[in-house]
Design a protein around this motif. Structure first.
Motif, PDB file in Angstrom:
ATOM      1  N   SER A   1       0.848  -1.177   0.107  1.00 44.39           N
ATOM      2  CA  SER A   1      -0.047  -0.113   0.103  1.00 44.39           C
ATOM      3  C   SER A   1       0.946   1.091   0.069  1.00 44.39           C
ATOM      4  N   PRO A   2       0.753   2.260  -0.892  1.00 44.48           N
ATOM      5  CA  PRO A   2       1.662   3.308  -1.037  1.00 44.48           C
ATOM      6  C   PRO A   2       1.464   4.254   0.219  1.00 44.48           C
TER       7      PRO A   2
ATOM      8  N   PRO B   1       1.270  -4.508  13.072  1.00 46.48           N
ATOM      9  CA  PRO B   1       2.294  -3.630  13.424  1.00 46.48           C
ATOM     10  C   PRO B   1       2.190  -2.045  13.148  1.00 46.48           C
ATOM     11  N   GLU B   2       2.185  -1.290  13.837  1.00 50.44           N
ATOM     12  CA  GLU B   2       1.940   0.135  13.910  1.00 50.44           C
ATOM     13  C   GLU B   2       2.524   1.051  12.573  1.00 50.44           C
ATOM     14  N   TYR B   3       3.887   0.912  12.706  1.00 51.80           N
ATOM     15  CA  TYR B   3       4.633   1.151  11.554  1.00 51.80           C
ATOM     16  C   TYR B   3       5.042   0.272  10.510  1.00 51.80           C
TER      17      TYR B   3
ATOM     18  N   GLY C   1       3.563   5.240   7.573  1.00 53.08           N
ATOM     19  CA  GLY C   1       4.497   4.511   6.312  1.00 53.08           C
ATOM     20  C   GLY C   1       5.505   5.184   5.770  1.00 53.08           C
ATOM     21  N   TYR C   2       6.623   4.526   5.650  1.00 52.66           N
ATOM     22  CA  TYR C   2       8.043   5.158   5.179  1.00 52.66           C
ATOM     23  C   TYR C   2       8.484   4.113   3.988  1.00 52.66           C
ATOM     24  N   TRP C   3       8.737   4.884   2.950  1.00 54.41           N
ATOM     25  CA  TRP C   3       9.116   4.375   1.529  1.00 54.41           C
ATOM     26  C   TRP C   3      10.501   3.701   1.756  1.00 54.41           C
TER      27      TRP C   3
ATOM     28  N   LYS D   1      15.735   4.287  10.533  1.00 52.79           N
ATOM     29  CA  LYS D   1      14.884   5.683  10.814  1.00 52.79           C
ATOM     30  C   LYS D   1      13.682   5.042  11.594  1.00 52.79           C
ATOM     31  N   VAL D   2      12.663   4.010  11.054  1.00 52.64           N
ATOM     32  CA  VAL D   2      11.760   3.391  11.630  1.00 52.64           C
ATOM     33  C   VAL D   2      11.865   2.892  13.066  1.00 52.64           C
TER      34      VAL D   2
END
Length: 383
Positions: A129-130, A150-152, A173-175, A373-374
């Motif tokens: 999912s984007p 998971p939240e992240y 959400g992280y790319w 980072k996450v």
């Protein structure tokens, strides 16, 4: 760092990520629900955890009796498959990972996330999912699933297509992009084998891959350009076989046998050989969650074209490394293809730009920084 992955299967698009972890001194384990037909185990051999005995009985009845005419019945297990809990917990406990990366929101993920929480292992969701998407659904069922997973999350999809209008950013959400090592530099690339422009596309032989539309677009350009289309695809069930026959029949009826070549069930090296021969690569599919093939092609100094309904269409630097055409629009596909094949110099120039684009933006360091980072955000939030 010790990293454990959980996914429904080990997909070849994970190979470069696994290589990156290992070559940078990390330890990685990959758990899968089942084994795919075409996979590359160069760096990691996944452990197939499977399903609980009761679910396997239900799955057999569902596929062979309740939904025997549905080509997508086999996908039910991706959302609803139930793991053998104690077996799954044993693999996680023995490995003692520093982080778990779990694929998709599903019953399987809910179970693994609960195990990770029990052993105090940070868990990150991985799905397609984007980052930029339509507003989230806020009904009770969706909220419950988000609570139990998971939240992240990380995703290789920044947005579908190249247009941000009407989209909102998922703040958790992280790319983390797909990765692809540079393969053939512009200086090494040999273009126009057979004194023609070679167009390549790859995808399972199924309707949504739009093979027929691809063939028709090339057919309409043949009076002006010397093109040859090669289609490579997977056939792993009778639905694929039926569609494959349909596409071949079209080619025979239109006397295109010398202009279209079909290839079936290629392994990774065989696919790479086709990229080496290609001058232009096309993803004609609709409903494509995220195709790694656009950067695979560019890694071989091949310009790429993608339909807009593809989660990695934004990987293409529009007008420099390739083009994006309107979803399911044969005319637009034909126009974008012609914008590239109209000039051999243009093919070479765009191919070179694509190679540099891959070197700069789709290497392990780009992925690794996002994971750190996450994890840092999760650690700070917890403290």
């Amino acid at each position: 760092m010790k990293v454990i992955y959980m996914s429904h299967r080990y997909h070849t698009n994970q190979t470069t990520i696994m290589k990156g972890w290992i070559e940078n001194g990390h330890e990685v384990r990959f758990l899968s629900q089942f084994e795919g037909k075409i996979e590359d185990y160069s760096y990691v051999k996944p452990i197939v955890v499977g399903y609980s005995g009761l679910f396997k009985v239900f799955d057999y009845i569902y596929i062979h009796f309740l939904k025997r005419k549905d080509p997508f019945a086999i996908d039910m297990k991706l959302k609803c498959g139930i793991p053998p809990i104690f077996k799954l917990a044993k693999y996680i406990r023995e490995f003692q990972p520093d982080v778990a990366i779990i694929r998709e929101r599903s019953i399987y993920t809910i179970c693994m996330y609960a195990i990770c929480k029990h052993y105090k292992i940070p868990a990150i969701l991985y799905n397609l999912s984007p980052v930029w998407d339509k507003p989230k659904k806020m009904d009770f069922a969706h909220k419950l699933v988000w609570k139990l997973t998971p939240e992240y999350r990380i995703t290789p999809t920044n947005l579908v297509g190249i247009d941000y209008s009407g989209l909102v950013k998922d703040e958790k959400g992280y790319w983390a992009p797909f990765l692809m090592e540079p393969q053939v530099s512009p200086e090494e690339k040999a273009y126009f084998e057979g004194d023609r422009i070679n167009v390549f596309c790859i995808g399972k032989y199924q309707e949504r891959k739009n093979h027929l539309m691809m063939i028709e677009a090339v057919e309409e350009l043949l009076p002006k350009y010397n093109l040859h289309l090669t289609i490579a695809g997977e056939i792993s069930n009778h639905f694929h076989e039926d569609y494959y026959k349909k596409v071949r029949e079209y080619v025979e009826q239109h006397h295109l046998e010398d202009k279209v070549t079909f290839l079936v069930n290629l392994n990774r090296e065989e696919v790479y050989e086709q990229y080496r021969k290609a001058d232009v690569y096309v993803v004609p599919s609709t409903g494509e969650p995220a195709s790694i093939t656009v950067i695979e092609a560019m890694a071989f100094s091949v310009p790429a074209i993608s339909g807009s309904d593809n989660g990695t269409a934004s990987y293409i630097d529009y007008g420099k490394t390739g083009y994006v055409f309107e979803d399911n629009n044969k005319k637009d596909l034909k126009d974008k293809l012609e914008q590239i094949v109209c000039s051999k110099d243009n093919i070479i120039k765009m191919g070179a730009a694509g190679y540099i684009h891959v070197k700069n933006n789709f290497q392990f360091d780009n992925y690794y920084k996002q994971i750190l980072k996450v994890l840092d955000i999760m650690k700070n939030e917890k403290s």
